[in-house]
Design a protein around this motif. Structure first.
Motif, mmCIF file in Angstrom:
data_model
loop_
_atom_site.group_PDB
_atom_site.id
_atom_site.type_symbol
_atom_site.label_atom_id
_atom_site.label_comp_id
_atom_site.label_asym_id
_atom_site.label_seq_id
_atom_site.Cartn_x
_atom_site.Cartn_y
_atom_site.Cartn_z
ATOM 1 N N GLY A 260 0.822 -1.201 0.000
ATOM 2 C CA GLY A 260 0.000 0.000 0.000
ATOM 3 C C GLY A 260 0.856 1.251 0.000
ATOM 4 N N LEU A 261 0.206 2.417 -0.047
ATOM 5 C CA LEU A 261 0.937 3.674 -0.132
ATOM 6 C C LEU A 261 1.790 3.936 1.108
ATOM 7 N N THR A 262 1.300 3.532 2.284
ATOM 8 C CA THR A 262 2.088 3.738 3.498
ATOM 9 C C THR A 262 3.368 2.914 3.451
ATOM 10 N N ASP A 263 3.262 1.675 2.982
ATOM 11 C CA ASP A 263 4.438 0.829 2.808
ATOM 12 C C ASP A 263 5.397 1.456 1.797
ATOM 13 N N MET A 264 4.868 1.966 0.702
ATOM 14 C CA MET A 264 5.695 2.589 -0.316
ATOM 15 C C MET A 264 6.386 3.845 0.200
ATOM 16 N N SER A 265 5.741 4.569 1.112
ATOM 17 C CA SER A 265 6.332 5.809 1.615
ATOM 18 C C SER A 265 7.655 5.557 2.325
ATOM 19 N N ASP A 266 7.818 4.373 2.931
ATOM 20 C CA ASP A 266 9.098 4.057 3.571
ATOM 21 C C ASP A 266 10.230 4.060 2.549
ATOM 22 N N GLY A 267 9.998 3.425 1.398
ATOM 23 C CA GLY A 267 11.027 3.378 0.366
ATOM 24 C C GLY A 267 11.266 4.727 -0.274
ATOM 25 N N VAL A 268 10.193 5.465 -0.542
ATOM 26 C CA VAL A 268 10.339 6.783 -1.144
ATOM 27 C C VAL A 268 11.092 7.716 -0.198
ATOM 28 N N GLY A 269 10.704 7.698 1.081
ATOM 29 C CA GLY A 269 11.387 8.542 2.053
ATOM 30 C C GLY A 269 12.860 8.196 2.167
ATOM 31 N N ALA A 270 13.176 6.906 2.206
ATOM 32 C CA ALA A 270 14.577 6.491 2.303
ATOM 33 C C ALA A 270 15.362 6.935 1.079
ATOM 34 N N ALA A 271 14.756 6.843 -0.116
ATOM 35 C CA ALA A 271 15.448 7.257 -1.336
ATOM 36 C C ALA A 271 15.763 8.750 -1.304
ATOM 37 N N VAL A 272 14.786 9.547 -0.900
ATOM 38 C CA VAL A 272 15.003 10.994 -0.820
ATOM 39 C C VAL A 272 16.078 11.319 0.212
ATOM 40 N N LEU A 273 15.993 10.699 1.377
ATOM 41 C CA LEU A 273 16.898 11.048 2.463
ATOM 42 C C LEU A 273 18.305 10.522 2.221
ATOM 43 N N HIS A 274 18.444 9.375 1.565
ATOM 44 C CA HIS A 274 19.774 8.933 1.146
ATOM 45 C C HIS A 274 20.404 9.968 0.223
ATOM 46 N N ALA A 275 19.619 10.486 -0.719
ATOM 47 C CA ALA A 275 20.147 11.459 -1.676
ATOM 48 C C ALA A 275 20.582 12.738 -0.972
ATOM 49 N N VAL A 276 19.785 13.193 -0.018
ATOM 50 C CA VAL A 276 20.098 14.440 0.685
ATOM 51 C C VAL A 276 21.327 14.264 1.569
ATOM 52 N N GLU A 277 21.416 13.151 2.275
ATOM 53 C CA GLU A 277 22.581 12.919 3.121
ATOM 54 C C GLU A 277 23.841 12.733 2.277
ATOM 55 N N ALA A 278 23.711 12.063 1.121
ATOM 56 C CA ALA A 278 24.866 11.893 0.234
ATOM 57 C C ALA A 278 25.335 13.227 -0.326
ATOM 58 N N ASP A 279 24.443 14.213 -0.366
ATOM 59 C CA ASP A 279 24.785 15.540 -0.867
ATOM 60 C C ASP A 279 25.385 16.424 0.215
#
Length: 366
Positions: A260-279
Motif C-alpha cells: 500500500g501507499l504507506t508501505d511505499m512511503s518508507d522506500g520513497v522517504g529512504a530514497a530521498v533522504l539517502h540522496a540528501v545525506e549523500a549531498d
C-alpha cells in the motif's frame, strides 16, 4: 496553458507533440508481474509498441514457475523484438548469489536486471509501466527526444486525474511536502533539483545507455526517486529533462496494507533522504518531521481548493489522515542496499539473460 521552465529543462505538450526520436536505437523496458497477464491495459500497451518498432522490448517478468511459461507464450504472440527476462527462476538466483547480489527482490531489482541487458543492446533505454490505460506510442518518442538534445536523462510527468478525482496521493501528500520541508531545514543542492520535477514518482523515464550502466537502483519502493537522484549524482541537473505525457490513468493502491501507499512511503522517504545525506546535508529528523507536517498541511489545503475549483469529489479529512501515516516514514534511511551500477557489478548482463532463458526453458519442460 502552462509553458513555465523549471530548474531542469521542461518540455510541454501543447497539443499533439510527437517529435522525431531515436526509437530504432532504443530498448523499451516494460516490467510486468502476474497481474499484467492478458490484462486489457497490458495488451493495449504492447499493441502500441508494435506500431513503434523499437530496437528491442525487454520485459523483466516476476511470476511463479507455474505462470511464467504461459505468460511468456502470450508475450511472444505480439509482433515485437521481444526479450522476456524471467526474474524469479533458480538459475538466475544462483547467479546473483554468486556475485553477492542476492537479497530483497521487487520492481527495482527487476528493472535493474533489464537495464544491463537493454544498455548492451541499444544506445538509449526507455522505461515505463504496463498498466497505463491512456498509453500512446508517442509517449516513448517524447521521452527519448531530450536524449538527442544534450540530455542524458528524461522523466515523464502527467496529471493524475480520473473520474473527477485527484490521485497521485503519495506524490502530493508525501513526496512534495517532504522535499519542501527539506528545503526549509537543509541547504543540500540536490533538494532544488528534486523539487523541480513535477511528478517525481512517475515510472516513465529514458536514459542514455551510458547512464543506464552507471546508476545504482533501489530494490523495491523508491526506485523512481532513486534513479532520479542517481541521474543527478552521475550527470548533474543540467543533463536532466522532464517531458509532458499529458494525463495518465492506471491502477491505484490502497493506503494501508502490504504494497500500500504507506508501505511505499518508507522506500520513497529512504530514497530521498539517502540522496540528501549523500549531498552533504546533516538532517535533524525531529525538525524535519515538524517541517513536513507544516508543509503537508499547506498541500492538503491547496489540493482541496484545487479539487473544489474543479468541482471534484475530495476527502480532505482522509488526506490529513494519510499525512499522519506518512510522517512515520521520516526517519534515518538506514543501510544502503541498492544494487550497484552495472559498470561496477561483478556480473555480466549476458550471463543474466542466459540464466533467465534457461530457467524459462526448464519451467516450460515441467
Amino acid at each position: 496553458m502552462d509553458y513555465t521552465q523549471e530548474r531542469v529543462t521542461t518540455l510541454h505538450d501543447f497539443g499533439r507533440a510527437n517529435p522525431d526520436a531515436p526509437v530504432a536505437d532504443a530498448a523499451v523496458v516494460v516490467p510486468m508481474t502476474e497481474r499484467e497477464y492478458t490484462a486489457l491495459a497490458t495488451e493495449a500497451v504492447l499493441s502500441e509498441l508494435e506500431t513503434l518498432q523499437p530496437k528491442r522490448v525487454v520485459v523483466p517478468l516476476r511470476a511463479s514457475p507455474e505462470r511464467a511459461p504461459a505468460f511468456a507464450d502470450w508475450l511472444d504472440g505480439f509482433d515485437l523484438p521481444l526479450d522476456v527476462l524471467w526474474c524469479t527462476g533458480p538459475r538466475l538466483a544462483d547467479r546473483l548469489a554468486d556475485a553477492g547480489l542476492d537479497g530483497e527482490s521487487g520492481k527495482g531489482r527487476d528493472i535493474w536486471l533489464a537495464l544491463g541487458h537493454a544498455a548492451d543492446r541499444a544506445d538509449f533505454v526507455a522505461v515505463h509501466d504496463a498498466d497505463t490505460t491512456t498509453y500512446e506510442a508517442r509517449d516513448v518518442r517524447k521521452l527519448l527526444f531530450p536524449l538527442t538534445r544534450g540530455h542524458d536523462f528524461a522523466k515523464g510527468y502527467y496529471a493524475r486525474v480520473e473520474n473527477d478525482r485527484l490521485y497521485g496521493r503519495l506524490c502530493r501528500l508525501f513526496y512534495e511536502p517532504l522535499v519542501a520541508a527539506l528545503g526549509d531545514v537543509t541547504d543540500a543542492p540536490v533538494v532544488d533539483y528534486l523539487d523541480a520535477f513535477r511528478y517525481a514518482l512517475a515510472g516513465e523515464c529514458a536514459l542514455t545507455a551510458d547512464l543506464a550502466r552507471r546508476v545504482r537502483v533501489r530494490r523495491r519502493w523508491g526506485l523512481e526517486v532513486g534513479v532520479l537522484a542517481e541521474a543527478y549524482r552521475v550527470a548533474g541537473s543540467d543533463a536532466a529533462a522532464q517531458v509532458d505525457l499529458g494525463r495518465y490513468e492506471h491502477d491505484h493502491r490502497a493506503v494501508s496494507g502490504p504494497s500500500g501507499l504507506t508501505d511505499m512511503s518508507d522506500g520513497v522517504g529512504a530514497a530521498v533522504l539517502h540522496a540528501v545525506e549523500a549531498d552533504g546535508a546533516t538532517v535533524d529528523y525531529d525538525e524535519l518531521t515538524a517541517a513536513y507536517r507544516d508543509a503537508a498541511e499547506r498541500h492538503v489545503r491547496a489540493y482541496a481548493a484545487d479539487a473544489a475549483f474543479n468541482d471534484f469529489a475530495h476527502d480532505e479529512h482522509g488526506e490529513r489522515e494519510q499525512v499522519a501515516a506518512y510522517a512515520d516514514a521520516i526517519a534515518p534511511p538506514g543501510a544502503d542496499t541498492r544494487l550497484p551500477a552495472w559498470a561496477d557489478a561483478d556480473l555480466d548482463p549476458a550471463a543474466v539473460v542466459a540464466a533467465a532463458r534457461d530457467d524459462l526453458a526448464a519451467a516450460r519442460d515441467r
